[in-house]
Every structure is written in structure tokens, then in C-alpha cells.
Design a protein around this motif. Sequence first.
Motif, PDB file in Angstrom:
ATOM      1  N   ARG A   2      -2.969  94.801 107.160  1.00  0.00           N
ATOM      2  CA  ARG A   2      -4.319  94.968 106.623  1.00  0.00           C
ATOM      3  C   ARG A   2      -4.316  95.013 105.103  1.00  0.00           C
ATOM      4  O   ARG A   2      -5.312  94.721 104.466  1.00  0.00           O
ATOM      5  N   TRP A  54     -10.355  98.385  99.673  1.00  0.00           N
ATOM      6  CA  TRP A  54      -9.914  97.974 100.998  1.00  0.00           C
ATOM      7  C   TRP A  54      -8.548  98.562 101.332  1.00  0.00           C
ATOM      8  O   TRP A  54      -8.304  99.035 102.438  1.00  0.00           O
ATOM      9  N   TRP A  79      -9.701  86.358 101.034  1.00  0.00           N
ATOM     10  CA  TRP A  79     -10.279  87.318 101.988  1.00  0.00           C
ATOM     11  C   TRP A  79     -11.721  87.631 101.622  1.00  0.00           C
ATOM     12  O   TRP A  79     -12.604  87.625 102.477  1.00  0.00           O
ATOM     13  N   ALA A 139      -7.495 100.883 104.339  1.00  0.00           N
ATOM     14  CA  ALA A 139      -6.415 100.534 105.277  1.00  0.00           C
ATOM     15  C   ALA A 139      -5.391 101.659 105.369  1.00  0.00           C
ATOM     16  O   ALA A 139      -4.867 101.958 106.450  1.00  0.00           O
ATOM     17  N   SER A 151       0.355  97.017 111.697  1.00  0.00           N
ATOM     18  CA  SER A 151      -1.035  96.579 111.537  1.00  0.00           C
ATOM     19  C   SER A 151      -1.600  97.046 110.206  1.00  0.00           C
ATOM     20  O   SER A 151      -2.326  96.310 109.531  1.00  0.00           O
ATOM     21  N   TRP A 197      -6.874 104.368 107.412  1.00  0.00           N
ATOM     22  CA  TRP A 197      -6.878 103.916 108.809  1.00  0.00           C
ATOM     23  C   TRP A 197      -5.516 104.155 109.440  1.00  0.00           C
ATOM     24  O   TRP A 197      -5.400 104.689 110.550  1.00  0.00           O
TER      25      TRP A 197
END
Lengths: 336, 426
Positions: free
Chosen positions: B84, B24, B94, B28, B80, B31
Motif C-alpha cells: 500500500r 496516504w 496512483w 497505510a 499488504s 491500517w
Amino acid sequence: MTPAAAAIRDFQDAFAAVRGEIAKVVVGHEGAIELILTAFFAGGHVLIEGVPGIGKTLIVRSLAEALGLTFNRIQFTIDLMPADVTGTRVINEAPDGRREFLFVPGPVFANLLLADEINRATPKTQSALLESMAEQQVTVAGTSYPLASPFFVLATLNPIEMEGTYQLPEAQLDRFLFKVHLEYPSPAELERIIGTTTAAEVPTVRPVLPREGAPARAEELKRLVRQVLVAPHIERYAAGLVLLTSPGRGPEDGTEAVRRYVTYGASPRGGQALLLGAKVRALLEGRPHVAVEDVDRVALPALRHRLVMNFAADTAGVDAAQVVDGVLAAARRLRA
Amino acid sequence: MARSTPPDASDTIAVQVRRVRWRWNFHALQWTLYLLVALGAGTATVLLLLALRAGIALFAAAGASVVAAAATGTVLVVRSGWRRRLGRARAALWIDRRAALEGRLATLVELERTPAARTAFFWPLLEAENAARLPAWAPERLLPDNIPAGALGAGLGASVALFLTLAFAPELLPSRPEIVYSDEPQRLAGIEGLGVDARRLLIAPTEYSGERGDSSPFASAGGDGEEAWGLAHLAGGLQERIRERLWGKEWTRTRDALARAERARSRRDRETGGGRSEDAGSAWELARTPNQRNARAGESGDAAPHDAARREHAGDGDEPAAGGTGEAGPGAGTATDPNLFGTTSEATASGEETFELAITARVRAGRMEPRRPSGEAPPPALDAHPALAAHQRQEAAMHRMAAPAAYEAIVREVFAHHPPSGDARP
């Protein structure tokens, strides 16, 4: 099947059996009955509010019969004295002529106690229940007498005919784990009530637990509830909910309704009620641990009677249930 | 419900939590980076387009807005992206929520640290339930995509847009003003304030868009002394630099031509009292006869135009060699020497060859380019020490500049000395 899984299954079976037995004689009120049973297994007491004639006493009596526990009922009136609740000492003359005080236990000495229309008694008499509810003992003339286990108080409140009643003090309200509202039956339920209660054969409740070992079995189930696992994040969540009900103590983005309408929020007992009720819910869901959803499900009955609403709430027509709903919504936002 | 917990269930669960976390977090990170690339490339594209096509004012205003938006966007994206990021403490919760584990994993991971919980009655059951649900939250199942497609698409799209802008930047170079020589008056009818017959027209088809500041999207920065320096000047400098980098020497030539056209338009505006011609879409320049110029100078008391390039005369062969009263003859007095620029070079008028052209005008360098003089020249001060004049040093040598050989004929024609035309109107 592991012992833990078997214990959970056993608990679920017992719970369902008691609920089924009560449902034989009580039409409707499934949610209220489930909450009352939840409070019983969580080791708390319940305050039931409802108009006369909707089955408050019947529910409690049926519960006692289904559990096979001893049951007493006190009709609270304005002239009821504390000794009428707890018991009193009387002079007893022995065969040898010696006189001594003998304690005669009051109706509080039972596994299940129905305190009917508790708000009709004076605060002094109401307070007589305080010690018994909180410490499960009665002290008379300096001597403490332990109450039977399990000890479960169901008090009823009549929301109408408020003339000549005494509102329960906050300290006593706080000692009830849940406050349950009994709603007026629906038309279909009303038809069934009329039909079943006037028939030739009135249904009866059979004891689910063996009468001899019923108290011990009930205590065993209550101990199982205590063993349900609670993660720190659940404790934080429950504490956050309690804090959110207190104006000035919750997070900045708490609810506006709390700030405007609540004078005092829930006490730490509110948090205990949340977790104990959630533990029972977890077992009913077949889980060995508490989830956030369990806390949410018991939040309303656990918190609403602990909020002291102000005059603005009365004038605005806002009740504690609405505030608790807002608090739950705020907690979900904070959790997201 | 009957499950046997493997002895290393907790370790397996911990390893899988770590794998999910890495997957993840990598996702992130990608991203964030892709979005930053998209932001950067998008901003650069918009700035380039503004620099190439917009006027200074628009470039300064829109560029500042775009840069501010990009900076804000960068902060938001980075924040952001940071949010994340899946920390160790948050990972179990989570995963729990994402895989709908009803708190099983979070409870196990959180209570694992407390020794009392591991001996609890329900602990083995909780462990077994989590072990049984391991496939439900496998990293590949929880996060099927290795790459954030949306962010990657945005990054690629913005990069392609930037590449295309750079590739097609030469196509955006404005057309140079077309120079047309003509003895016939061209489209002068109806031009207010101009009752003249032009002998020569320099027509610059540049866009005329109104106010002076943004009259032309291709005007150079800092041209006027009245213009505020500062942000506009910085923006103008940046815009100029971008244009020079993308368009090269071609831009320099085009810019000079555009500037000439702009100056012509300004002069025409002054002469016509700021009135706009009906041909408002084009700026133009009139080359007038000396009679006209001298008459206008006599009326206004102004000195002759400073730009030697504009001091050209109508050069028709049938024009009178000498003008009217008070005009000097060819080569006489203070008029320009016909041989000022020397003899014709032997260079061929093609290719990249250049010839040398001497010019007499001294150039005062401004910040970015020569600044045009503005206002009235101050009256000359009295010589306080005339005795020093005897020892006054000579003027500096004339500058010479290289000009393409192909222009030699034109330049000689433009700067040549011609006798004043006889039919010029005062």
C-alpha cells in the motif's frame, strides 16, 4: 487561448470537417473512417478488408477530395508489373536528335494511392509498393524519386474469392499502420445507400483544406500529432502490449491464446503504430498528452494484422482480433 | 481552455504530490498497525479462552492452528501494508488514476525530469491543465478519512475482547469437586462391577468427556507416563502457566481437587474393567473398608494403594474395633499410628490461618508436577552388600506442609486411624 490549445482545436475542427464531408457520401462505416483518418494524420498507411461493393473505393476517393489532395487508383491484377506501379523509363528523343531515358512516374506518385485488391498482384508487384510505403521514394534504374508529401496508401483486400490471390508477405503487412475491417452495412444503412446513390442529385464532397496549400496544411497537422507528449509509463505500456503478443517474450502471466495460437507477434513497428495512433486520439480528445485509453483504442487495428497465427488457430477458429482482445485484457490486469 | 500557468505551477504540483503521498502512507501505516493489533489481540483472546476452557489436546491443536493462522495473517498484513505504501515513482500514477486525471499528472511528473520535454510545444498546456486540476486531487479530497475506520474498529474490537476475557477469567474457573461424606450408599445401584456398600463417598462433579487424554478440560499436563512429551507437554505447560497467572492459588486448589477426582475415576475404571457407570457425567471415588481393600489386594496380589489419603477407613463408632481374620488391631503392627499427625493445634478453623500437617509420603517431582507411578513396582533386588546395611543412613526427615486451618478437622478425620469395620465384605 494558448497556442497549443488553439492548435488542438484547429486539429479537431479539421478532422471533424473531413469526417463530415466523407459522411455525406459514405453511409455508415463511421468507425472505419475515423481509423483511416487517424492513420492518415499519424503518417501511416491503411489496409482495408471488406467484401466488394461496400464502399472501400468511395471512402478513399472521398477522403482525397475532402483533403484536396491528389488521388490515384491502381487495380491490382495478376499481370500487373512493378513498373505499372512505380513508373518506368522510356526513350525520349530530344529536338536535337539526342535520345535519352525519361522517367515517367507511375500512379504511386500521388498524395493518396488506392491499391485496390492488392492481394491479386504477384508478390513482385506487391513488393514494388514496399519502398514507396516505407521510405516514401521510388528507385528506378538506380535513381531514387521522392514521392509527394503527404503520401498515403490505402490498400484493399477482398476476403472472398481467394483463388488466384497472393497473400501479402508479413514484411509488407507490417508496413501498414492499421488494418481496418469494413463491415457489411446494417439494413438501415443499406436502405440509405440505395436511396442516396440512385437519387437525381448525388451528394458531392467539398474540399475542407484549401486546394493550393492542402499538402502543406496536411503536413502541418501531421507534425502537430508528432508533438503530442508521451510519458515513459505510456511507452512502457505500449511496449508491454507488443511483447504480450509475442509467445515467449511477454510476462509470465501473458495470455494463453498467444502461446497457443500465435507463431510470431507484433514487430516494433506495432509499437510505433500504437503510439502514433494514440497521439491522434489524444488530440481528438483535446489532450496534449497520450493516455493509456488512447493506446487501448488503437490497439486492435494496429496489432491484429501483425500477428502470424498458426495452424491451431485456424482449426480452432481463433482470429488475431480475439488474441489482441486477450492481450489487452492481460495488459489491464498487469497495469492494475 | 485558456489558462495562464502560474510560474511555480510545477513546484506547487510537486508539493501537493508529496502531501498526498505522506497522507496516504500514514494511512497505510495506521491500517497495518491496527490490523496487527487486531490480529495479536484476537489471537491472545482465543488462546486465553482455549487455555482456560479447553483440554490439553484441544489447546495444543487449536492453539497451534491459531498461532499459525496469526503468523500467516501477520505476514499478509505486513506485505499488504508494504504494498500500500506509495513510493515517489508510483505516486503520480496512483493519484492520476484515483482522481481520473487521464494521465495528465503522471505525464507531467515523469516528463519533468527530461529537459527536452519542458521545451515541447504542448508542455505549457499540460502544466496549465494540471494546475487547474489541483483542487481535484487535494489530499483531503483524495483521502477524506484520516483514520482507517475498518482496521481501527477491528483493532479496538479485538482489544476489548481481550480485556473482557482477562476481566472475566476468574468467572471461568471450574467448580471444585464437592466432597460429600455419607454413611449411606449413594447412587450405587446399577454400577457395574461394584457389589459393595460404600461407607464414604467422595463425589467429584467433573465433566467426563470420554477418552483419557481429554477426559477433563482441567486435567494437568504430563500426568501420565505414557503421554508423549514434546509439543503437548509444552502446550500443557503454557496452559498451566496461563491458568496459574489468571486464576492464582484458587486454581492450584481446584486443580488438585480435580486431579484427585480424576484419579478416583481412573481407579474405579480399572476396578470395573473400564466400564462406564450410568452416572457418566461425574467422576467419583469410593472409600472402602479395609476388608474390601485387603480382599482385593489379596486377590490381585497388588500392594495396597500408595496414596495414604485413600487409605481411610470407615469410621463409624458402632463398627467393630477389630476386623476379621488376619487384620491387625488399631495401632498394632504396621498400621498407622493414630497419633501420626500429632495433637490438635490451637488454630481457629476459620480465616487464612494454617496448621502444620506432617505427611510421610515422599514426593517425586516430575517436570511440571508430581508424576504418578505407573505399572508394577519392580521386585526388590537382593542386597549385594548386607554389611553396609548396618551403616545405612536414616531416612530423611518427614516433610511438613502447611494446610489451611479450616481443613484441619477434615484432614484429621480423613487420615485418622480407624479400626477395620466388622461388616466389610472381603
